[in-house]
Design a protein around this motif. Structure first.
Motif, PDB file in Angstrom:
ATOM      1  N   TRP A   1      49.266   9.899  -4.139  1.00  0.00           N
ATOM      2  CA  TRP A   1      49.934  10.829  -5.043  1.00  0.00           C
ATOM      3  C   TRP A   1      50.635  11.919  -4.250  1.00  0.00           C
ATOM      4  O   TRP A   1      50.148  12.346  -3.190  1.00  0.00           O
ATOM      5  CB  TRP A   1      48.907  11.457  -5.995  1.00  0.00           C
ATOM      6  CG  TRP A   1      47.964  10.448  -6.544  1.00  0.00           C
ATOM      7  CD1 TRP A   1      46.718  10.140  -6.062  1.00  0.00           C
ATOM      8  CD2 TRP A   1      48.202   9.556  -7.632  1.00  0.00           C
ATOM      9  NE1 TRP A   1      46.162   9.124  -6.799  1.00  0.00           N
ATOM     10  CE2 TRP A   1      47.056   8.742  -7.771  1.00  0.00           C
ATOM     11  CE3 TRP A   1      49.266   9.376  -8.516  1.00  0.00           C
ATOM     12  CZ2 TRP A   1      46.936   7.758  -8.745  1.00  0.00           C
ATOM     13  CZ3 TRP A   1      49.155   8.400  -9.488  1.00  0.00           C
ATOM     14  CH2 TRP A   1      48.003   7.603  -9.602  1.00  0.00           C
TER      15      TRP A   1
ATOM     16  N   GLY B   1      47.683   5.360   1.620  1.00  0.00           N
ATOM     17  CA  GLY B   1      47.095   6.264   0.649  1.00  0.00           C
ATOM     18  C   GLY B   1      45.645   6.593   0.877  1.00  0.00           C
ATOM     19  O   GLY B   1      45.249   7.707   1.030  1.00  0.00           O
TER      20      GLY B   1
ATOM     21  N   PHE C   1      54.362   9.646  -6.723  1.00  0.00           N
ATOM     22  CA  PHE C   1      53.486   8.674  -6.057  1.00  0.00           C
ATOM     23  C   PHE C   1      54.055   8.274  -4.708  1.00  0.00           C
ATOM     24  O   PHE C   1      55.238   8.489  -4.409  1.00  0.00           O
ATOM     25  CB  PHE C   1      53.287   7.421  -6.924  1.00  0.00           C
ATOM     26  CG  PHE C   1      54.496   6.523  -7.001  1.00  0.00           C
ATOM     27  CD1 PHE C   1      54.682   5.479  -6.098  1.00  0.00           C
ATOM     28  CD2 PHE C   1      55.463   6.714  -7.979  1.00  0.00           C
ATOM     29  CE1 PHE C   1      55.790   4.654  -6.169  1.00  0.00           C
ATOM     30  CE2 PHE C   1      56.582   5.893  -8.069  1.00  0.00           C
ATOM     31  CZ  PHE C   1      56.740   4.853  -7.162  1.00  0.00           C
ATOM     32  N   LYS C   2      53.198   7.661  -3.907  1.00  0.00           N
ATOM     33  CA  LYS C   2      53.623   7.031  -2.669  1.00  0.00           C
ATOM     34  C   LYS C   2      52.887   5.709  -2.530  1.00  0.00           C
ATOM     35  O   LYS C   2      51.726   5.578  -2.952  1.00  0.00           O
ATOM     36  CB  LYS C   2      53.361   7.921  -1.457  1.00  0.00           C
ATOM     37  CG  LYS C   2      51.899   8.245  -1.166  1.00  0.00           C
ATOM     38  CD  LYS C   2      51.797   9.237  -0.018  1.00  0.00           C
ATOM     39  CE  LYS C   2      50.338   9.518   0.357  1.00  0.00           C
ATOM     40  NZ  LYS C   2      49.712   8.381   1.049  1.00  0.00           N
TER      41      LYS C   2
ATOM     42  N   MET D   1      48.205   3.047  -2.353  1.00  0.00           N
ATOM     43  CA  MET D   1      48.640   3.952  -3.409  1.00  0.00           C
ATOM     44  C   MET D   1      48.137   5.373  -3.162  1.00  0.00           C
ATOM     45  O   MET D   1      46.986   5.592  -2.780  1.00  0.00           O
ATOM     46  CB  MET D   1      48.111   3.428  -4.752  1.00  0.00           C
ATOM     47  CG  MET D   1      48.301   4.355  -5.930  1.00  0.00           C
ATOM     48  SD  MET D   1      50.037   4.484  -6.370  1.00  0.00           S
ATOM     49  CE  MET D   1      49.942   5.714  -7.670  1.00  0.00           C
TER      50      MET D   1
ATOM     51  N   HIS E   1      47.853   9.930 -14.169  1.00  0.00           N
ATOM     52  CA  HIS E   1      47.868  11.196 -13.439  1.00  0.00           C
ATOM     53  C   HIS E   1      48.981  12.065 -13.997  1.00  0.00           C
ATOM     54  O   HIS E   1      50.130  11.629 -14.092  1.00  0.00           O
ATOM     55  CB  HIS E   1      48.106  10.939 -11.947  1.00  0.00           C
ATOM     56  CG  HIS E   1      48.045  12.168 -11.096  1.00  0.00           C
ATOM     57  ND1 HIS E   1      49.105  12.579 -10.315  1.00  0.00           N
ATOM     58  CD2 HIS E   1      47.047  13.083 -10.910  1.00  0.00           C
ATOM     59  CE1 HIS E   1      48.766  13.680  -9.663  1.00  0.00           C
ATOM     60  NE2 HIS E   1      47.525  14.006 -10.006  1.00  0.00           N
TER      61      HIS E   1
ATOM     62  N   VAL F   1      55.752   2.914 -13.921  1.00  0.00           N
ATOM     63  CA  VAL F   1      55.338   4.263 -14.285  1.00  0.00           C
ATOM     64  C   VAL F   1      55.817   4.554 -15.702  1.00  0.00           C
ATOM     65  O   VAL F   1      57.016   4.479 -15.984  1.00  0.00           O
ATOM     66  CB  VAL F   1      55.917   5.310 -13.311  1.00  0.00           C
ATOM     67  CG1 VAL F   1      55.395   6.703 -13.663  1.00  0.00           C
ATOM     68  CG2 VAL F   1      55.567   4.964 -11.871  1.00  0.00           C
TER      69      VAL F   1
ATOM     70  N   TYR G   1      50.272   4.632 -14.417  1.00  0.00           N
ATOM     71  CA  TYR G   1      50.724   3.883 -13.245  1.00  0.00           C
ATOM     72  C   TYR G   1      50.059   2.509 -13.213  1.00  0.00           C
ATOM     73  O   TYR G   1      48.835   2.404 -13.310  1.00  0.00           O
ATOM     74  CB  TYR G   1      50.361   4.629 -11.963  1.00  0.00           C
ATOM     75  CG  TYR G   1      51.008   5.990 -11.834  1.00  0.00           C
ATOM     76  CD1 TYR G   1      52.159   6.170 -11.076  1.00  0.00           C
ATOM     77  CD2 TYR G   1      50.455   7.110 -12.467  1.00  0.00           C
ATOM     78  CE1 TYR G   1      52.747   7.430 -10.953  1.00  0.00           C
ATOM     79  CE2 TYR G   1      51.036   8.358 -12.362  1.00  0.00           C
ATOM     80  CZ  TYR G   1      52.185   8.515 -11.598  1.00  0.00           C
ATOM     81  OH  TYR G   1      52.762   9.762 -11.488  1.00  0.00           O
TER      82      TYR G   1
END
Length: 267
Positions: free
Chosen positions: A212, A265, A51-52, A210, A185, A92, A190
């Motif tokens: 991915w 994101g 994730f980011k 957010m 995911h 997570v 998440y």
């Protein structure tokens, strides 16, 4: 010492749902005593958990566990960062070991429980593990709603085409506001949360930042809606990826600042 203070505003409906996220960022230079230094927002990219998200500084990481709806104990990590009285976190939960736990549980199923046996139907899976994973997002949402808070918005939505739940709460104890996004995911659950004090700009842009990434840090943005229940669990092929480029990383050029962080994101 002087520091820059940033504010952002969101266009909202009367019910409080964010309709359009427009960052109007103002820098106000204040003179403040003491060694306080403003924390800069930056994009945090984590390839281990895929994730980011924009955090105010480097988040702390804590190992923990999560009890699923069917009482499976699963490993989890909490990434968290504070900015004064503001709180931001990403939890997570790794469901990749759930199938093996289901197989082990199926060996001790009560006699006559055909759905819990090792040869249970593909829809349910041994030990109900598939049932448990498919219900992970709604169960995490249920858990969040058990807090002492007033629900002001709950909506199905997506972030970079991964479906999930967007949640807004007003916490009864101090009237602080919490914005959350819960999604699943690639067999991981998440829960993104931003909480700010009463009267502060709401953390909508943190929620919207957010995204991915793959194991190399490249952005993932699907061409159609991704559902872990269907694509992650192999019912249908994973949608084609329309994303491109690496995440910018903490302090990357273009990383802005604000009470909810910079727009990232992207929807």
């Amino acid at each position: 010492m002087r520091r820059a203070v940033f504010w952002q505003y969101c266009v909202v409906t009367r019910e409080g749902d964010v309709m359009r996220m427009t960052a109007l960022v103002f820098a106000l230079v204040l003179s403040v005593p003491g060694p306080a230094v403003a924390q800069e927002w930056g994009e945090y990219v984590n390839t281990q958990d895929g994730f980011k998200v924009n955090f105010p500084g480097q988040p702390q990481v804590a190992e923990t566990t999560w009890k699923s709806q069917l009482d499976y104990i699963l490993p989890a990590r909490v990434y968290s960062a504070d900015r004064g009285r503001e709180r931001y976190s990403m939890t997570v939960v790794d469901y990749t070991g759930l199938e093996q736990q289901g197989l082990e549980r199926s060996k001790t199923c009560p006699p006559g429980n055909a759905q819990c046996r090792g040869n249970a139907s593909p829809t349910i899976g041994p030990g109900y593990w598939k049932h448990d994973e498919r219900g992970a997002v709604i169960y995490a949402t249920f858990r969040l709603l058990q807090r002492d808070a007033k629900l002001t918005s709950l909506a199905w939505d997506w972030q970079d085409m991964v479906e999930g739940h967007f949640i807004q709460l007003t916490n009864n104890a101090d009237q602080s506001r919490t914005f959350a996004y819960i999604a699943m995911h690639e067999h991981k659950l998440y829960t993104l949360e931003g909480t700010v004090p009463k009267g502060y700009p709401e953390p909508g842009l943190f929620q919207q930042s957010m995204g991915w990434v793959d194991k190399n840090g490249n952005r993932i943005r699907y061409q159609i809606i991704y559902s872990n229940s269907y694509h992650g669990m192999g019912v249908y092929p994973v949608p084609a990826n329309a994303g491109a480029g690496r995440g910018g990383g903490a302090g990357a050029p273009g990383a802005g600042a604000g009470a909810g962080g910079p727009g990232g994101g992207g929807r």
